[in-house]
Design an enzyme around this catalytic site. Structure first.
Site: not given
Lengths: 289, 289
Positions: A31-32, A149, A153, A37, A61, A147
């Site tokens: 979110g945010y 970035k 992950q 996103h 996490q 993503g």
């Protein structure tokens, strides 16, 4: 756009989609939402019949002393942004829906989680993989969007899908940046004006390394030192790590090593600006000799 | 009955089953089938449209010095047994089909794998859970069948399905025994005639404990000591462990503790007879005061 909070309501909404064999694009988020996103969402919208965005700040996490409690949240703003992008389902469960009991069985990453952010954040990627595996099971996406970035992950989720035979295509979407190069991140909100002014040094330093590699620099030590020196010039910056690894297996490249032509390498860094820990990376194919 | 060796052939065979929404019963085995396995198969046959039996000796769940290499294998005999039971698909992949590369991401169990067999066999259950998760993804079963003889495995697989939101019903099937009480096991083939003659002491000792609990014995120490003494009377027996835990969460019950009426407990043991490590257990509801 349906807003759904429970696993059972999600199942009810998705059952006809599964039965009809329609494709589902999943965008897992905390979110945010920012433009990064939304790039994931737009890509998912182009490629799938149904788009599901999950919004869940995953306690598993976050380590002790990290920013789980203060991580920014604004569900109404997020929902408004997603409604304008043609999203079908926003799944924003409470913690008790995702973890009705503290998990006894989870996912565990090996060597690929040992360096980079995994070294600074022990257990972080196990928590990420566990929640992503759960979301894959709950949503059964055809494709899932992440993503670049968050490169480690991304590599680990791809590897999880491969190692555990998830039937999902993991789609990587390029990092979206502010005009001055700063990678979009929900954590940018933590930056003071002074820190915000200095934060683009992170990407500038990595972009310098990418250009140096393309121009023929092969000495890992020179690249690492060049990135570190450039970042350290910003007085609000405190380096967590600067590392060179191979892509996509994340094998470390020692400072004494030379880059191998034809390989793809990742130059990645994590830097604190005040209390905000920001990460960024560049991926470069080492040119032939 | 189709015999299938590769993941891609398995997908080809199952795709129409998935598309038609027909139910699938999966019986994961390591082969060298006995009447215990066949009870799982028969139950799966009764409850599902399509029955898949996997035969795979999973290297990931064997520790160094364990019996991976010498574990008994007889695919032709297994296939003949299964053909007579109405099985639709036997999936018997080579190691390279299941693990095309050494896994970087796997499943990891916490506290529930700390005692019982998990203490003697570190990493064993992580290997079991990893291969079962892969089989669940490859087969997408409606129901999966496991024997109660492997009680800790059963509890952990159920917990994995719960914690990670697998959409599969984990069905437990009672242990099948020889006429003298010895639990069926592929490892019984390791027993010498003398060891085979003594091995039923394992179940007799556990059955004594079950009866003692039903008759009102609550003292854990008395139960544990009674089981140990009975097993130790066999001169070829060497006890690995005798433990009392709660079912199904496997919380240890200390020797100094008393059983709590209304709880269900598991009395479990592992015993070496020569080189064969045999396990068995009984599950008992503690009667009201």
């Amino acid at each position: 756009m349906k807003r759904i909070e429970s696993r059972s309501a999600l199942q009810t909404a998705l059952r006809p989609v599964w039965a009809a064999g329609r494709s589902i694009g999943l965008v897992p988020t905390m979110g945010y939402l920012h433009a990064g996103h939304l790039a994931l969402v737009d890509r998912a919208r182009q490629e799938n019949d149904v788009v599901v965005v999950s919004i869940f700040v995953n306690p598993l996490q976050f380590g002790p002393g990290e920013d789980f409690e203060r991580y920014p949240r604004d569900l109404e703003r997020d929902a408004a942004l997603l409604a304008g992008r043609g999203v079908d389902i926003v799944y924003h469960p409470p913690v008790a829906d995702v973890y009705p009991e503290p998990p006894e069985v989870g996912l565990k990453a090996g060597r690929m989680a040992a360096g980079l952010c995994g070294r600074s954040r022990p257990g972080h990627f196990d928590g990420v993989l566990t929640v992503v595996a759960k979301l894959f099971h709950r949503v059964r996406p055809t494709r899932a969007y992440f993503g670049e970035k968050d490169a480690q992950q991304l590599a680990l989720i791809r590897r999880m899908a491969f190692d555990l035979d998830f039937d999902v295509e993991v789609v990587a979407v390029p990092t979206v940046r502010e005009p001055d190069g700063l990678a979009m991140s929900s954590r940018n909100v933590y930056l003071s004006p002074e820190e915000r002014a200095e934060a683009p040094v992170l990407y500038r330093a990595l972009a310098w390394a990418a250009e140096a590699i393309r121009s023929g620099e092969r000495r890992a030590a020179v690249l690492l030192e060049g990135v570190r020196t450039r970042i350290a010039a910003a007085k609000t910056a405190r380096i967590d790590y600067v590392e060179l690894v191979r892509w996509p297996d994340l094998r470390p490249i020692a400072p004494a090593a030379k880059l191998v032509p034809g390989e793809t390498v990742l130059v990645a860094a994590a830097v604190f600006f005040g209390t905000a820990r920001l990460i960024d990376n560049v991926r470069v194919a080492v040119p032939p000799a």
